[in-house]
Scaffold this motif. Structure first.
Motif, PDB file in Angstrom:
ATOM      1  N   VAL A   1       0.782  -1.307  -0.046  1.00  0.00           N
ATOM      2  CA  VAL A   1       0.071  -0.095  -0.015  1.00  0.00           C
ATOM      3  C   VAL A   1       0.829   1.055  -0.024  1.00  0.00           C
ATOM      4  N   PRO A   2       0.658   2.266  -0.966  1.00  0.00           N
ATOM      5  CA  PRO A   2       1.586   3.530  -0.928  1.00  0.00           C
ATOM      6  C   PRO A   2       1.417   4.151   0.524  1.00  0.00           C
ATOM      7  N   GLU A   3       2.120   4.875   0.810  1.00  0.00           N
ATOM      8  CA  GLU A   3       2.352   5.621   2.297  1.00  0.00           C
ATOM      9  C   GLU A   3       1.188   6.329   2.337  1.00  0.00           C
ATOM     10  N   CYS A   4       0.735   7.171   1.279  1.00  0.00           N
ATOM     11  CA  CYS A   4      -0.219   8.193   1.397  1.00  0.00           C
ATOM     12  C   CYS A   4      -1.340   7.562   1.385  1.00  0.00           C
ATOM     13  N   LEU A   5      -1.787   6.197   1.228  1.00  0.00           N
ATOM     14  CA  LEU A   5      -2.931   5.690   1.137  1.00  0.00           C
ATOM     15  C   LEU A   5      -3.189   4.650   2.660  1.00  0.00           C
ATOM     16  N   LYS A   6      -2.151   4.502   3.191  1.00  0.00           N
ATOM     17  CA  LYS A   6      -2.255   3.652   4.298  1.00  0.00           C
ATOM     18  C   LYS A   6      -3.192   4.187   5.776  1.00  0.00           C
ATOM     19  N   PRO A   7      -3.305   5.392   5.731  1.00  0.00           N
ATOM     20  CA  PRO A   7      -4.312   5.873   6.699  1.00  0.00           C
ATOM     21  C   PRO A   7      -5.786   5.364   6.435  1.00  0.00           C
ATOM     22  N   PHE A   8      -6.003   5.469   4.929  1.00  0.00           N
ATOM     23  CA  PHE A   8      -7.313   5.190   4.564  1.00  0.00           C
ATOM     24  C   PHE A   8      -7.753   3.659   4.602  1.00  0.00           C
ATOM     25  N   PHE A   9      -6.621   2.631   4.423  1.00  0.00           N
ATOM     26  CA  PHE A   9      -6.918   1.396   4.141  1.00  0.00           C
ATOM     27  C   PHE A   9      -5.953   0.710   5.140  1.00  0.00           C
ATOM     28  N   PRO A  10      -6.155   0.793   6.396  1.00  0.00           N
ATOM     29  CA  PRO A  10      -5.535   0.050   7.374  1.00  0.00           C
ATOM     30  C   PRO A  10      -5.477  -1.377   7.530  1.00  0.00           C
TER      31      PRO A  10
ATOM     32  N   GLU B   1     -12.402  11.131   1.406  1.00  0.00           N
ATOM     33  CA  GLU B   1     -12.356  10.234   2.232  1.00  0.00           C
ATOM     34  C   GLU B   1     -11.611  10.595   3.581  1.00  0.00           C
ATOM     35  N   SER B   2     -11.784  10.104   4.693  1.00  0.00           N
ATOM     36  CA  SER B   2     -11.325  10.609   5.985  1.00  0.00           C
ATOM     37  C   SER B   2     -10.699   9.391   6.734  1.00  0.00           C
ATOM     38  N   ASP B   3      -9.570   9.454   7.370  1.00  0.00           N
ATOM     39  CA  ASP B   3      -9.028   8.530   8.276  1.00  0.00           C
ATOM     40  C   ASP B   3      -9.433   8.495   9.426  1.00  0.00           C
ATOM     41  N   ASP B   4      -8.911   7.665  10.628  1.00  0.00           N
ATOM     42  CA  ASP B   4      -9.388   7.839  11.811  1.00  0.00           C
ATOM     43  C   ASP B   4      -8.849   9.062  12.696  1.00  0.00           C
ATOM     44  N   GLN B   5      -7.814   9.913  11.895  1.00  0.00           N
ATOM     45  CA  GLN B   5      -7.547  10.978  12.847  1.00  0.00           C
ATOM     46  C   GLN B   5      -8.402  11.942  12.327  1.00  0.00           C
ATOM     47  N   GLY B   6      -9.227  11.941  11.296  1.00  0.00           N
ATOM     48  CA  GLY B   6      -9.968  13.109  10.884  1.00  0.00           C
ATOM     49  C   GLY B   6      -9.323  13.740   9.709  1.00  0.00           C
ATOM     50  N   ASN B   7      -8.324  13.126   9.136  1.00  0.00           N
ATOM     51  CA  ASN B   7      -7.627  13.997   8.004  1.00  0.00           C
ATOM     52  C   ASN B   7      -8.308  13.471   6.748  1.00  0.00           C
ATOM     53  N   SER B   8      -8.467  14.493   5.900  1.00  0.00           N
ATOM     54  CA  SER B   8      -9.154  14.123   4.658  1.00  0.00           C
ATOM     55  C   SER B   8      -8.666  14.149   3.399  1.00  0.00           C
ATOM     56  N   CYS B   9      -8.906  13.204   2.366  1.00  0.00           N
ATOM     57  CA  CYS B   9      -8.322  13.068   1.026  1.00  0.00           C
ATOM     58  C   CYS B   9      -9.303  12.903  -0.050  1.00  0.00           C
ATOM     59  N   GLU B  10      -9.037  13.432  -1.065  1.00  0.00           N
ATOM     60  CA  GLU B  10      -9.894  13.086  -2.209  1.00  0.00           C
ATOM     61  C   GLU B  10      -9.344  11.819  -3.076  1.00  0.00           C
TER      62      GLU B  10
END
Length: 429
Positions: A33-42, A85-94
């Motif tokens: 998994v690319p680093e930038c996508l790991k927070p969204f697909f743990p 999409e938002s991760d567990d920390q509330g960070n958002s990314c499109e």
């Protein structure tokens, strides 16, 4: 390294998560998994099956459409479009997903959206604006093309009219062959600045003499040509109909005709136009009824000028006769002004020149200055002994060389002649 692992590494470098769908609707991660996508697909771990749509309603809905695509074995990629999409920390990314069916394999690609939804909307809006601007530009170009075609058609008509007017104006000039009957040794230069000109040459002959004129009318082009028509008709009326042969009297009457024709002797006058002129007459000083051919000793030349001069060269000396400081026809021109006659006894090999100021006023040379009267006189003096056709060539070459790349300032007219012999009464026009 297998081709598949190589491609997985490439996708990872491109920040793309790649997973293959299995028969149980779960996915197997290909590569890492690319680093930038790991927070969204743990839950995505190599070697372990996972469901990427967990906690993502948008991706869950997209996979329904993706399943239809895979089932139909459609080889065209199916794109989800961007979603937030938002991760567990509330960070958002499109993010953006793509479903691909390749070689019986059902592949899911997830990557960060290259452009945000806001940016895409901005691009779409700009694209629409550009499309509209392009459409308007096409309409404008079509209108300009029509306008250009109309302008070109109108210009052709105007130019055709001007070219025909040129033919009419040239018909007013003396016939060179007939002039040669009276002046075997002569030349004439008539060069309008534009297609039409404001300068005019005039000659008329009688049993006992010749009357000639060089006239410089106001302006050049079409306005100047109109003035030459007035000048030409006025001279014919004075010289032919009224029988006047005296140069000063011709100028006086021409002044009256021009001034009154244009109503410039009244307060109503809309214009303030006129002309400068040089008039000469040649008549025998003695009468010989036995022969039409007479020696030069028997003739005299009378000249009167309205601002235009006469130059004559005799025995290598240049003589300059100024015209009166009075123009013809203008509002300020004096109707009662009496022009001055200058009488010259003609001697053999005496050369005469009458000209408008177009030659001497031409700008050019190294300093971009006027050709000037002094340079013009010296040019005439240096070449006075040449045949007159050769003199004409010399004058034209000197003028063109001096002008160079400059625009011509004005109409250019020069008349030159001498009297080895004169024959009257042969050609009346």
């Amino acid at each position: 390294m297998t081709d598949e692992s190589f491609l997985a590494d490439v996708f990872n470098l491109l920040d793309i998560l790649v997973a293959e769908r299995g028969d149980d609707a779960s996915f197997q991660l290909l590569g890492t998994v690319p680093e930038c996508l790991k927070p969204f697909f743990p839950q995505a771990v190599p070697g372990k099956r996972f469901r990427p749509e967990e906690n993502s309603p948008f991706l869950e809905n997209f996979l329904i459409d993706a399943e239809d695509c895979w089932t139909s074995e459609n080889t065209e990629p199916l794109k989800s479009g961007a979603w937030a999409e938002s991760d567990d920390q509330g960070n958002s990314c499109e993010l953006e997903a793509t479903a691909i069916f390749s070689g019986k394999r059902k592949l899911l690609l997830v990557e960060p959206a290259r452009y945000s939804q806001k940016e895409k909307q901005f691009f779409i809006q700009k694209s629409r604006e550009l499309s509209l601007a392009y459409h308007r530009l096409e309409q404008t170009e079509a209108e300009l093309k029509k306008s250009k075609e109309a302008a070109e058609a109108a210009n052709r008509k105007v130019m055709e009219s001007i070219q025909y007017a040129k033919m009419i104006q040239r018909s007013l000039l003396p016939d060179p062959d007939r002039v040669k009957c009276y002046f075997p040794h002569s030349f004439f230069i008539w060069m309008p600045r534009d297609i039409l000109g404001g300068d005019i040459l005039f000659f008329d002959s009688f049993e006992d003499g010749i009357v000639g004129a060089v006239i410089d009318c106001t302006g050049h082009g079409v306005p100047g040509a109109f003035m030459t028509m007035i000048a030409s008709s006025g001279l014919r009326r004075i010289i032919r109909d009224e029988g006047c042969r005296d140069p000063s009297e011709i100028l006086r009457r021409l002044n009256f005709i021009v001034k009154t024709s244009l109503q410039q002797d009244t307060g109503y006058a809309l214009s303030d136009d006129g002309m400068d002129a040089g008039i000469f007459s040649i008549q025998p000083a003695i009468s010989d009824q036995k022969t039409e051919k007479q020696t030069t000793d028997a003739y005299s030349l009378t000249f009167a000028g309205a601002r235009l001069p006469l130059i004559y060269i005799h025995n290598g000396e240049v003589c300059f006769i100024k015209g009166d400081r009075q123009s013809i026809g203008y509002k300020r021109s004096d109707l009662n002004f009496n022009f001055t006659n200058h009488k010259i006894t003609i001697d053999k090999n005496m050369s005469f020149y009458i000209f408008t100021d177009g030659f001497t006023d031409q700008l050019g040379g190294e300093r971009d200055r006027r050709f000037g009267s002094r340079r013009f006189r010296n040019l005439l003096k240096e070449n006075a002994r040449l045949p007159f056709e050769k003199q004409r060539d010399v004058l034209l070459q000197a003028f063109n060389a001096y002008q160079g790349e400059n625009e011509r300032q004005d109409d250019v007219t020069v008349a030159g002649f001498c009297f080895d012999e004169l024959i009257f009464g042969k050609c009346v026009w």
